[in-house]
Write a protein that holds these residues in place. Structure first.
Motif, short mmCIF file in Angstrom:
data_model
loop_
_atom_site.label_atom_id
_atom_site.label_comp_id
_atom_site.label_asym_id
_atom_site.label_seq_id
_atom_site.Cartn_x
_atom_site.Cartn_y
_atom_site.Cartn_z
N ILE A 289 42.93 -17.40 13.16
CA ILE A 289 44.03 -17.40 12.19
C ILE A 289 43.63 -18.19 10.93
CG2 ILE A 289 46.41 -18.18 11.77
CD1 ILE A 289 46.95 -17.46 14.75
N ARG A 290 42.85 -19.26 11.13
CA ARG A 290 42.38 -20.05 9.98
C ARG A 290 41.52 -19.20 9.04
NH1 ARG A 290 38.84 -25.15 11.49
NH2 ARG A 290 37.36 -23.48 11.91
N ILE A 291 40.68 -18.35 9.60
CA ILE A 291 39.85 -17.45 8.78
C ILE A 291 40.74 -16.46 8.03
CG2 ILE A 291 38.09 -15.63 8.86
CD1 ILE A 291 37.07 -16.96 11.47
N ILE A 292 41.67 -15.83 8.78
CA ILE A 292 42.51 -14.78 8.19
C ILE A 292 43.42 -15.39 7.12
CG2 ILE A 292 44.30 -13.08 8.68
CD1 ILE A 292 43.18 -13.26 11.65
N TYR A 293 44.01 -16.55 7.43
CA TYR A 293 44.94 -17.22 6.52
C TYR A 293 44.25 -17.53 5.20
CZ TYR A 293 48.46 -20.55 4.92
OH TYR A 293 49.41 -21.19 4.19
#
Length: 337
Positions: A289-293
């Protein structure tokens, strides 16, 4: 991808596939070992690229680790032939054989070679290493596994696979640690039944193939490239869907085999293991999620000259595959009806 289509690479590619079939269909330990050796000798020419020093280094590291595991395996089966009656020795030999197979597939605590080698390979070779190359060791492991030892290894894999990916910036290393974490689920499914293992492997291969294909198409190797690139919003959404599916979030297809495994583990009263697997999947989801966010939220300066031209057929293929990921749970509920 194009480098695969010269005749010598195709030859080694087919030999690699046949070597797996030799190991799987063999009725003796020695036959399994021969299949593994042919597999090793056919995969090295595929990954070694004379233009790229990283790939050459990776192929050498791969050769050394796989050779050590093969020697260990051969030594164990020869000892087993000689000391067939001794029960204590059999227990020790089962751990030896299991360890050599775990080392071959890059499972923890023999995983240290895996992220380093992954870093030097192209996305296509990474896909082979993370999916096809795990089949033979897994099946050999299923013939003769030491239950207590494998339970401990499953816990190790879950923990190291999720914690190891936290401080990584390379997408290849993140996928490598994700693969180590998924090995814990694969081993759990193997302990339940081979059909469930096959189902998990197919869904996992499907998810990894989409991820590798997207990254290959956009030529991305590090997280910051996802911020810099002025990407099409549809590609970002596809990336998000597939990352969530790989992490195992409920509406996506990646959750379905995990759901079945959790169900079986709870039925067999393995509560601690279930808890560990679920918690570590949450950490895995955190860095996905950190990458996508970051990819979604970073405000880029949109330059008119900066465009990614993607051939329509490739783009539509990714859309179709992502659609399958998205409809995964709906499709899977039809199996129960």
């Amino acid at each position: 991808m194009l480098h695969l289509f010269n005749s010598s690479k195709m030859f080694f590619f087919f030999i690699m596939i046949f070597s797996t079939l030799i190991s799987i269909s063999s009725n003796s330990w020695l036959g399994c070992w021969i299949g593994l050796e042919i597999n090793l000798l056919s995969f090295i020419p595929l990954i070694s690229n004379s233009n790229n020093l990283m790939a050459t280094e990776a192929s050498l590291k791969y050769f050394l680790t796989q050779s050590i595991a093969s020697i260990n395996f051969l030594f164990s089966i020869l000892l087993k032939m000689m000391l067939l009656k001794n029960f204590e020795m059999n227990y020790f030999l089962s751990i030896m054989i299991n360890s050599s197979m775990l080392m071959k597939m890059g499972a923890s605590p023999f995983h240290f070679w895996f992220p380093n080698i992954v870093e030097g390979l192209s996305w296509f070779n990474n896909f082979i290493l993370m999916t096809w190359q795990k089949i033979t060791p897994m099946i050999i492991l299923s013939y003769y596994f030491n239950k207590n030892f494998i339970l401990m290894i499953i816990m190790f894999n879950a923990i190291i696979g999720s914690l190891g990916g936290l401080n990584q910036t390379s997408l290849r290393k993140i996928m490598a640690f994700s693969s180590i974490n998924n090995l814990s689920w694969l081993l759990s499914s193997m302990m339940i039944s081979e059909n469930l293992w096959l189902f998990y492997l197919i869904t996992y291969s499907f998810m990894i193939s989409i991820m590798c294909f997207i990254f290959f198409m956009l030529n991305m190797f590090y997280i910051n490239q996802l911020f810099i690139n002025n990407m099409n919003s549809l590609i970002k959404i596809n990336l998000m869907i597939n990352f969530f599916s790989l992490g195992g979030l409920p509406p996506f297809i990646g959750f379905f085999p995990k759901w079945i495994i959790i169900n079986f583990l709870i039925m067999n009263q393995m509560y601690l293991m279930t808890f560990t697997l679920i918690m570590m999947s949450l950490i895995l989801l955190f860095f996905y999620i950190r990458i996508i966010y970051s990819a979604f939220m970073f405000n880029y300066s949109k330059m008119k000259w900066f465009k990614i031209y993607i051939k329509n057929n490739k783009f539509s293929l990714i859309n179709i595959l992502s659609f399958f990921s998205l409809l995964g749970m709906i499709l899977s509920t039809f199996f129960f009806l």
